[in-house]
Design a protein around this motif. Structure first.
Motif, PDB file in Angstrom:
ATOM      1  N   ALA A  35     -25.740 -50.716 -93.824  1.00 49.58           N
ATOM      2  CA  ALA A  35     -24.925 -52.194 -92.678  1.00 49.58           C
ATOM      3  C   ALA A  35     -26.426 -52.033 -91.773  1.00 49.58           C
ATOM      4  N   VAL A  36     -27.016 -50.579 -91.424  1.00 48.77           N
ATOM      5  CA  VAL A  36     -28.303 -50.930 -90.454  1.00 48.77           C
ATOM      6  C   VAL A  36     -29.782 -51.390 -91.105  1.00 48.77           C
ATOM      7  N   LEU A  37     -29.550 -51.608 -92.406  1.00 48.01           N
ATOM      8  CA  LEU A  37     -30.944 -51.478 -93.002  1.00 48.01           C
ATOM      9  C   LEU A  37     -30.222 -53.115 -93.379  1.00 48.01           C
ATOM     10  N   GLU A  38     -29.806 -53.866 -93.094  1.00 47.53           N
ATOM     11  CA  GLU A  38     -29.574 -54.566 -93.511  1.00 47.53           C
ATOM     12  C   GLU A  38     -29.916 -55.527 -91.972  1.00 47.53           C
ATOM     13  N   ILE A  39     -29.130 -55.162 -90.931  1.00 51.48           N
ATOM     14  CA  ILE A  39     -29.634 -55.806 -89.507  1.00 51.48           C
ATOM     15  C   ILE A  39     -31.214 -55.349 -89.399  1.00 51.48           C
ATOM     16  N   SER A  40     -31.686 -54.450 -90.087  1.00 51.86           N
ATOM     17  CA  SER A  40     -33.268 -54.260 -89.476  1.00 51.86           C
ATOM     18  C   SER A  40     -33.864 -54.888 -90.073  1.00 51.86           C
ATOM     19  N   LEU A  41     -34.074 -55.409 -91.187  1.00 57.14           N
ATOM     20  CA  LEU A  41     -34.681 -55.905 -92.465  1.00 57.14           C
ATOM     21  C   LEU A  41     -34.514 -57.475 -91.927  1.00 57.14           C
ATOM     22  N   SER A  42     -33.125 -58.134 -91.050  1.00 52.97           N
ATOM     23  CA  SER A  42     -32.822 -59.533 -90.820  1.00 52.97           C
ATOM     24  C   SER A  42     -32.482 -60.147 -89.210  1.00 52.97           C
ATOM     25  N   PHE A  43     -33.072 -59.382 -88.609  1.00 52.33           N
ATOM     26  CA  PHE A  43     -32.807 -59.637 -86.760  1.00 52.33           C
ATOM     27  C   PHE A  43     -34.117 -60.688 -87.305  1.00 52.33           C
ATOM     28  N   ASP A  44     -35.419 -61.079 -88.157  1.00 51.75           N
ATOM     29  CA  ASP A  44     -35.717 -62.292 -87.110  1.00 51.75           C
ATOM     30  C   ASP A  44     -35.062 -63.387 -88.060  1.00 51.75           C
ATOM     31  N   ASN A  45     -34.440 -63.042 -89.461  1.00 49.63           N
ATOM     32  CA  ASN A  45     -34.088 -64.038 -90.143  1.00 49.63           C
ATOM     33  C   ASN A  45     -33.187 -64.676 -89.452  1.00 49.63           C
ATOM     34  N   ALA A  46     -32.242 -63.889 -87.999  1.00 47.41           N
ATOM     35  CA  ALA A  46     -31.204 -63.943 -87.010  1.00 47.41           C
ATOM     36  C   ALA A  46     -32.109 -65.382 -85.829  1.00 47.41           C
ATOM     37  N   ILE A  47     -33.236 -64.667 -85.617  1.00 43.00           N
ATOM     38  CA  ILE A  47     -33.951 -65.643 -85.480  1.00 43.00           C
ATOM     39  C   ILE A  47     -34.656 -67.064 -85.533  1.00 43.00           C
ATOM     40  N   VAL A  48     -34.838 -66.540 -86.282  1.00 42.31           N
ATOM     41  CA  VAL A  48     -35.329 -67.965 -87.660  1.00 42.31           C
ATOM     42  C   VAL A  48     -33.681 -68.814 -87.266  1.00 42.31           C
ATOM     43  N   ASN A  49     -32.603 -68.195 -87.936  1.00 44.23           N
ATOM     44  CA  ASN A  49     -31.797 -69.033 -88.071  1.00 44.23           C
ATOM     45  C   ASN A  49     -30.572 -69.591 -86.688  1.00 44.23           C
ATOM     46  N   ALA A  50     -31.632 -68.924 -85.260  1.00 39.84           N
ATOM     47  CA  ALA A  50     -30.722 -69.721 -84.261  1.00 39.84           C
ATOM     48  C   ALA A  50     -31.799 -70.855 -83.843  1.00 39.84           C
ATOM     49  N   ASN A  51     -33.663 -70.460 -84.395  1.00 39.65           N
ATOM     50  CA  ASN A  51     -34.099 -71.961 -83.981  1.00 39.65           C
ATOM     51  C   ASN A  51     -33.463 -73.267 -84.495  1.00 39.65           C
ATOM     52  N   LYS A  52     -32.993 -72.903 -86.185  1.00 37.26           N
ATOM     53  CA  LYS A  52     -32.641 -74.303 -86.285  1.00 37.26           C
ATOM     54  C   LYS A  52     -31.292 -74.497 -86.358  1.00 37.26           C
ATOM     55  N   LEU A  53     -30.412 -73.541 -86.387  1.00 38.10           N
ATOM     56  CA  LEU A  53     -28.802 -73.631 -86.037  1.00 38.10           C
ATOM     57  C   LEU A  53     -29.026 -74.583 -84.368  1.00 38.10           C
ATOM     58  N   LYS A  54     -29.695 -75.010 -83.376  1.00 38.83           N
ATOM     59  CA  LYS A  54     -29.725 -75.066 -82.238  1.00 38.83           C
ATOM     60  C   LYS A  54     -29.981 -76.593 -82.467  1.00 38.83           C
ATOM     61  N   GLN A  55     -30.224 -77.253 -83.652  1.00 37.75           N
ATOM     62  CA  GLN A  55     -30.857 -78.584 -83.562  1.00 37.75           C
ATOM     63  C   GLN A  55     -29.014 -79.835 -84.673  1.00 37.75           C
ATOM     64  N   MET A  56     -28.452 -78.608 -84.974  1.00 36.46           N
ATOM     65  CA  MET A  56     -27.947 -79.210 -86.114  1.00 36.46           C
ATOM     66  C   MET A  56     -26.189 -79.694 -85.139  1.00 36.46           C
ATOM     67  N   THR A  57     -25.921 -79.942 -85.854  1.00 29.91           N
ATOM     68  CA  THR A  57     -24.810 -80.751 -85.153  1.00 29.91           C
ATOM     69  C   THR A  57     -23.340 -79.576 -85.053  1.00 29.91           C
ATOM     70  N   PRO A  58     -22.517 -79.550 -84.096  1.00 36.08           N
ATOM     71  CA  PRO A  58     -21.538 -78.486 -83.880  1.00 36.08           C
ATOM     72  C   PRO A  58     -20.296 -78.371 -85.180  1.00 36.08           C
ATOM     73  N   ARG A  59     -20.165 -79.320 -86.447  1.00 41.56           N
ATOM     74  CA  ARG A  59     -19.557 -79.381 -87.744  1.00 41.56           C
ATOM     75  C   ARG A  59     -20.375 -78.093 -88.382  1.00 41.56           C
ATOM     76  N   TRP A  60     -21.579 -78.688 -88.615  1.00 35.86           N
ATOM     77  CA  TRP A  60     -22.445 -78.077 -89.405  1.00 35.86           C
ATOM     78  C   TRP A  60     -22.977 -76.937 -88.879  1.00 35.86           C
ATOM     79  N   GLN A  61     -23.080 -76.212 -87.830  1.00 36.71           N
ATOM     80  CA  GLN A  61     -23.336 -75.284 -86.926  1.00 36.71           C
ATOM     81  C   GLN A  61     -21.775 -74.231 -87.640  1.00 36.71           C
ATOM     82  N   ARG A  62     -20.628 -75.044 -87.702  1.00 35.50           N
ATOM     83  CA  ARG A  62     -19.404 -73.925 -87.895  1.00 35.50           C
ATOM     84  C   ARG A  62     -19.466 -74.174 -89.547  1.00 35.50           C
ATOM     85  N   ARG A  63     -20.179 -75.646 -90.180  1.00 33.26           N
ATOM     86  CA  ARG A  63     -19.422 -74.938 -91.652  1.00 33.26           C
ATOM     87  C   ARG A  63     -21.210 -73.901 -91.917  1.00 33.26           C
TER      88      ARG A  63
END
Length: 353
Positions: free
Chosen positions: A47-75
């Motif tokens: 679990a720690v390995l996945e978090i350490s390797l994927s924190f940059d993924n969370a940042i990029v996801n957030a950048n794209k996610l804030k452009q999506m509608t609430p419905r697609w964010q939930r999906r």
């Protein structure tokens, strides 16, 4: 505005359930308290390995996610987590064995359950095409960010400014990836060249197809109210994020087999980590963290670029996953510190999200 701990409620619940399941699996396989404790600890490390390797993924996801509608964010945050956990952490390793060993899905699952060492061997032998695909896709993701002509903030000013000028040449990012592919090919044994090139080309094609589909859906939505979600990049952005998450997951899934050959334990450990990544993504979007920390996004994309290079290099020689995780964390940490410094110098220029 929710507190940080509120965002982590579900990850904490999944962690508790997952670690208990890991202990029970260890008890089932080894019939001792020591075996249960060993599986418990391995799941926690995964679990720690996945978090350490994927924190940059969370940042990029957030950048794209804030452009999506609430419905697609939930999906994305519901269906997406199912795809991320069960698709990439369970079905993907099975699919690799199905293709590489030419087995049926049931036989592959039986092999994972009864012959984990042989299962691990097949996974590691398939690492070269996986690294080729993931390296090409992630390099295009990073270069598309740095070549973007509308990007008006630079972190490493000299380098990022030069890259943006290169981006004025159409197709330069694809050309850059092709040069990297040719460089790797020069050092590969002749019998491995075909597998690497085909997989890397598919990485490029997949990126271009996802980008093209996103643009087509945007235009198709036009401005019709009934198609509003699509017009704002709903499905296209969703598909992009899922492919991106898959590419990020390759390294973690392959690296997990260095700790254990048990597919079910790997799925539990990496699944726990994936839940934290999803929650961090939500927190970054709702708290407007990317807007408050000027260079955090830059650090994430530099981390992605370094990861893509590492995946290419891994086709030539093994690189420990902790090096990948430390390099990614270092870029993000330095970007975070630089963002804090900029905020202190320019308190009046912090823009709301």
């Amino acid at each position: 505005m929710k507190s940080t701990l509120r965002y982590m409620t579900w990850p904490f619940v999944v962690t508790a359930i997952g670690l208990v399941l890991a202990g029970l699996i260890g008890l089932q396989y080894q019939s001792t308290a020591g075996g249960a404790l060993s599986f418990f600890l391995i799941a926690a490390v995964l679990a720690v390995l996945e978090i350490s390797l994927s924190f940059d993924n969370a940042i990029v996801n957030a950048n794209k996610l804030k452009q999506m509608t609430p419905r697609w964010q939930r999906r994305f945050l519901t269906w997406g987590i199912v795809i991320a956990v069960f698709g990439m952490r369970v079905l993907f390793p099975l699919l690799v064995v199905v293709i590489a060993a030419r087995l049926g899905p049931i036989e592959a699952l039986r092999l994972a359950a009864t012959q984990p060492v042989e299962y691990s061997r097949i996974i590691h032998e398939a690492h070269l095409p996986i690294a080729g695909f993931g390296g090409a896709f992630l390099m295009l993701v990073a270069l598309n960010y740095f070549f973007d002509q509308s990007k008006d903030v630079d972190w490493i000013a000299g380098v990022e400014g030069a890259l943006r000028k290169l981006g004025e040449i159409r197709g330069m990012e694809v050309g850059f990836v092709l040069v990297c592919m040719m460089t790797v090919m020069h050092f590969l044994p002749a019998e491995k060249e075909h597998s690497f090139v085909i997989s890397a080309i598919w990485g490029v094609i997949t990126y271009l197809l996802v980008e093209a589909l996103g643009h087509i859906l945007d235009r198709w939505g036009g401005g019709a109210p009934s198609a509003g979600d699509v017009a704002r990049g709903g499905f296209g952005a969703f598909l992009y994020l899922e492919v991106l998450d898959a590419s990020f997951s390759f390294d973690g899934v392959i690296g997990a087999f260095a700790l254990t050959q048990n597919l079910f334990l790997i799925a539990i450990g990496l699944g726990i980590g994936a839940m934290y990544v999803r929650s961090m993504t939500v927190m970054l979007v709702e708290k407007g963290t990317l807007a408050q920390f000027r260079y955090l996004e830059h650090g994430a994309f530099w981390s992605i670029f370094v990861l893509s290079i590492i995946m290419f290099v891994q086709t030539l020689r093994p690189i420990p996953e902790y090096i990948t995780g430390l390099l990614g964390a270092a870029f993000i940490a330095v970007a975070f510190v630089n963002s804090l410094s900029w905020r202190r110098r320019h308190p009046d220029r912090i823009r709301p999200d």
